[in-house]
Design an enzyme around this catalytic site. Structure first.
Site, mmCIF file in Angstrom:
data_model
loop_
_atom_site.group_PDB
_atom_site.id
_atom_site.type_symbol
_atom_site.label_atom_id
_atom_site.label_comp_id
_atom_site.label_asym_id
_atom_site.label_seq_id
_atom_site.Cartn_x
_atom_site.Cartn_y
_atom_site.Cartn_z
ATOM 1 N N CYS A 1 0.549 -1.180 -0.092
ATOM 2 C CA CYS A 1 0.183 0.017 -0.158
ATOM 3 C C CYS A 1 0.618 1.458 0.183
ATOM 4 C CB CYS A 1 -1.040 0.398 1.322
ATOM 5 S SG CYS A 1 -2.080 -1.093 1.338
ATOM 6 N N ARG B 1 3.877 -0.461 -4.690
ATOM 7 C CA ARG B 1 3.575 -0.909 -3.195
ATOM 8 C C ARG B 1 2.062 -1.514 -3.321
ATOM 9 N NH1 ARG B 1 6.750 1.083 0.194
ATOM 10 N NH2 ARG B 1 5.194 1.097 1.465
ATOM 11 N N TRP C 1 -3.038 -2.526 -1.553
ATOM 12 C CA TRP C 1 -2.452 -4.040 -1.422
ATOM 13 C C TRP C 1 -3.469 -4.815 -0.894
ATOM 14 C CZ3 TRP C 1 -0.774 -8.072 1.269
ATOM 15 C CH2 TRP C 1 -0.308 -9.281 0.651
ATOM 16 N N ASN D 1 -1.608 2.015 5.398
ATOM 17 C CA ASN D 1 -0.883 0.986 5.021
ATOM 18 C C ASN D 1 -0.761 0.674 6.236
ATOM 19 O OD1 ASN D 1 0.689 -0.097 3.872
ATOM 20 N ND2 ASN D 1 2.139 0.869 4.437
ATOM 21 N N GLU E 1 16.473 -18.761 -6.286
ATOM 22 C CA GLU E 1 16.956 -17.041 -7.197
ATOM 23 C C GLU E 1 16.635 -17.154 -7.690
ATOM 24 O OE1 GLU E 1 15.767 -14.443 -5.520
ATOM 25 O OE2 GLU E 1 16.309 -12.744 -6.992
ATOM 26 N N GLU F 1 7.851 -15.856 -10.125
ATOM 27 C CA GLU F 1 6.398 -14.101 -9.720
ATOM 28 C C GLU F 1 6.396 -13.113 -10.983
ATOM 29 O OE1 GLU F 1 10.411 -12.422 -7.969
ATOM 30 O OE2 GLU F 1 8.980 -10.925 -6.960
ATOM 31 N N HIS G 1 16.532 -37.159 -4.064
ATOM 32 C CA HIS G 1 15.026 -37.943 -2.608
ATOM 33 C C HIS G 1 13.673 -37.485 -3.435
ATOM 34 C CE1 HIS G 1 19.019 -39.495 -0.863
ATOM 35 N NE2 HIS G 1 19.150 -37.939 -1.245
#
Ligand code: F6R
Length: 605
Positions: A2, A27, A74, A100, A479, A486, A502
């Protein structure tokens, strides 16, 4: 998450507020809204969706007035919708509030307010605030006192800004979520973060927790919660509005990937000299860390991967190190002593889980250090020490250049810790420092050749993307997978290479692509894992140093990086992975800078 904006100066507030909201969309971008004092009342305009939707409404309704607040959301309480968009008002439009954070006792407050006849129009926790303020105003309180009394009732983390119908002022406070005041020649700005107003002023005051700011057209005051005035320093921001623009790139993310040679030069500038192998971290006195015997990291997401990378750098120098996911650590902190250095790795310096983990250490003998990009951020202010990564503003939600700067700063800090603890450079010292000088140029050559743009065309329509690596290549694989999922929304997972057999190997089919990261350490073992997935039909893209001949011969596709030390090859490989994710996301026409459901600065736990 936010973004709050506010502005009180001559002229119409709307243009400044809209520009601020657009600059804060990293944000959150579920909805946007603004409230402008128009001389006889408050115009509140809000819309589900990105700030562009709000702009259309603004163009149609043409609100006007010199004082206003804005918000980009958000969602936490209640789905994205016009009704849940901020600003929120009470039973009348006398008070408008943006928020926020999370008001934890909102349920109790809401029930109490409803019992007194207040009607709610949204699902948000925020709406209790304007109702509370309105009640205090109705009881005869002045706006400042009404705001203070309402804030007194709140529990949780919040940054709040408020305008009131018949008062030329913006009232604001924070507890846990950031707020910064901008001081311009002709008035004031308020925001969750500096990019909202950097084009107008570089003079700022970072509000402390529980500060209450009152901004009037020609004066400002900052008070504690007992209404006593407090002094806060004025800081100068050292980057400009151009740094926060796309500068001709299609996306901030691509711009920030390409900025890495420059941002890494800033990270290392003046901090070491390869000729005499000295390391100068101005933040610390020589010998400052001589009492430290182990390092614990707390971090989230990409910063957690940088912390894992840091564990390898420290471990290779004989310093025990462990990285914790901050969301877990905040609930289950580990025992620490006065020889423990706890490093909070956080680009924004505002991630709630990381801050909470660091706060859990307040009454322990451990020393805390913030590794952050944002000067004056909460992490920087609340820890014993701070080391800035100096990467410059990062706007794209997906962290790129800050990861490289975090790892680079950690490489220097690791070497420095070794020297303070043992009194001498590590045996990897000269190789590391020599290679660090070459790193920005080597990244530049990767950016120039950018082979993955073409390569990805061969790998369309795969079911799964597995990223594997061993040693330092492991956090790089994690990463790589995080970045990929993402921004492409395709299925991706990162694994320690040896872990595949495994369990995860059961998922491997001819429709799986495995991206294997090599750094020159343990390559033989990772190659065995490559052969294992190839035997199950998977295709393998290897990211490896240019001289890794056996890797080149074994993989289905080979993406080379210039040869550095194995400690830094991981960083070079990561740049190729950033580009790979970017190109796939671009081909799929994803919202690269503002991926769905995400926000850059995660200020709720
Ligand atoms: C991923 C990403 C996030 C952040 C995480 C921590 O690209 O950006 O995973 O790394 O939310 O943020 P900071 O570093 O601000 O604490």
């Amino acid at each position: 998450m936010c973004g709050i904006t506010g502005r009180i100066r001559s002229g119409n507030a709307v243009g400044d507020l809209m520009a601020g909201l657009e600059n804060l969309e990293y944000r959150g971008y579920d909805s946007a809204g603004l409230a402008v004092k128009n001389g006889h009342g408050i115009d509140v305009l809000k819309r589900e969706g990105e700030a562009a939707e709000l702009r259309a409404l603004v163009d149609q309704r043409q609100p006007s007035g010199p004082i206003g607040i804005g918000h980009t959301r958000w969602s936490t309480h209640g789905p994205p919708s016009d009704a849940n968009a901020h600003p929120h008002t009470g039973s009348t439009d006398r008070v408008a509030v943006v928020h926020n954070g999370i008001i934890e006792n909102y349920d109790t407050l809401r029930e109490e307010l409803k019992r007194r006849g207040r009607e709610f129009t949204s699902d948000t926790d925020t709406e209790v605030v304007p109702h509370l303020v309105e009640e205090f105003l109705e009881d005869g309180a002045e706006p400042f006192d009404a705001f203070m009394s309402a804030v007194d009732r709140l529990e949780g983390s919040y940054a709040l800004a408020m305008v009131v119908e018949d008062t030329d002022a913006i009232f604001a406070t924070r507890n846990g979520s950031p707020l910064v005041v901008g001081l311009a020649d002709d008035g004031y700005f308020l925001a969750s973060d500096v990019p909202a107003f950097i084009e107008f002023t570089d003079q700022v005051i970072y509000l402390e927790n529980e500060d209450v700011a009152v901004l009037r057209p020609d004066s400002h005051g900052i008070f504690d919660r007992s209404a006593t005035a407090v002094d806060r320093p004025i800081d100068t921001i050292e980057w400009s509005s151009e740094d926060a623009e796309k500068s001709g790139y299609d996306h901030y993310m691509l711009k920030e990937i390409h900025e890495q040679p420059a941002s890494l030069n800033q990270t290392i500038h003046g901090r070491f000299d390869p000729t005499d192998e000295s390391i100068t971290l101005d933040e610390f006195e020589p010998g400052d860390f001589s009492d430290i015997s182990r390092v614990e990291f707390v971090a989230c997401g990409t910063s957690y991967h940088a912390a894992l990378y840091g564990c390898h750098l420290l471990g290779q120098r004989g310093i025990p190190a462990y990285a914790h996911r901050a969301g877990e650590y905040a609930s289950n902190p580990m025992p620490v002593d006065d020889e423990t250095l706890v490093i909070g790795v956080t680009q924004s310096g505002e991630t709630a889980d990381t801050l909470e983990s660091l706060r859990r250490l307040e009454d322990t003998p451990a020393r805390t250090l913030a590794l952050t990009n944002v000067v004056g951020s909460t992490a920087a202010r609340e820890t014993d020490d701070v080391l800035y990564i100096r990467a410059g503003p990062e706007i794209g939600v997906a962290a790129t250049k800050t990861f490289s700067s975090q790892v680079t700063a950690l490489a220097l800090l690791s070497e420095r810790l070794h020297r303070d603890i043992t009194g001498e450079p590590s045996e990897r010292s000269s190789e590391l420092l020599g290679s660090l000088s070459a790193l920005p140029g080597q990244i530049g050559s990767i950016l120039d050749s950018d082979p993955t743009a073409e390569l990805i065309k061969k790998y369309q329509g795969m079911d799964a993307h597995f990223f594997i690596g061993r040693g330092i290549a492991h956090p790089v694989a994690l990463e790589g997978a995080l970045k990929f999922k993402e921004i492409t929304y395709e299925h991706a997972e990162g694994f320690a290479a040896g872990q595949l057999k495994h369990g995860p190997l059961a998922l491997v089919t001819p429709n799986t692509v495995v991206i294997a990261v090599f750094t020159g350490d343990h390559d033989e073992k990772t190659l065995n894992n490559v052969r294992e997935v190839q035997a199950r039909g998977a295709k393998v893209i290897a990211i490896a140093p240019e001289d890794a001949e056996e890797v080149r011969d074994t993989a289905d596709d080979f993406v080379s990086i210039p040869s550095s030390t194995p400690e830094l090859n991981g960083l070079l490989a990561n740049v190729q992975l950033q580009l790979l994710s970017y190109h796939v996301a671009n081909r799929l026409e994803r919202s690269i800078d503002k991926p769905r459901n995400l926000a850059k600065s995660v200020t709720v736990e």
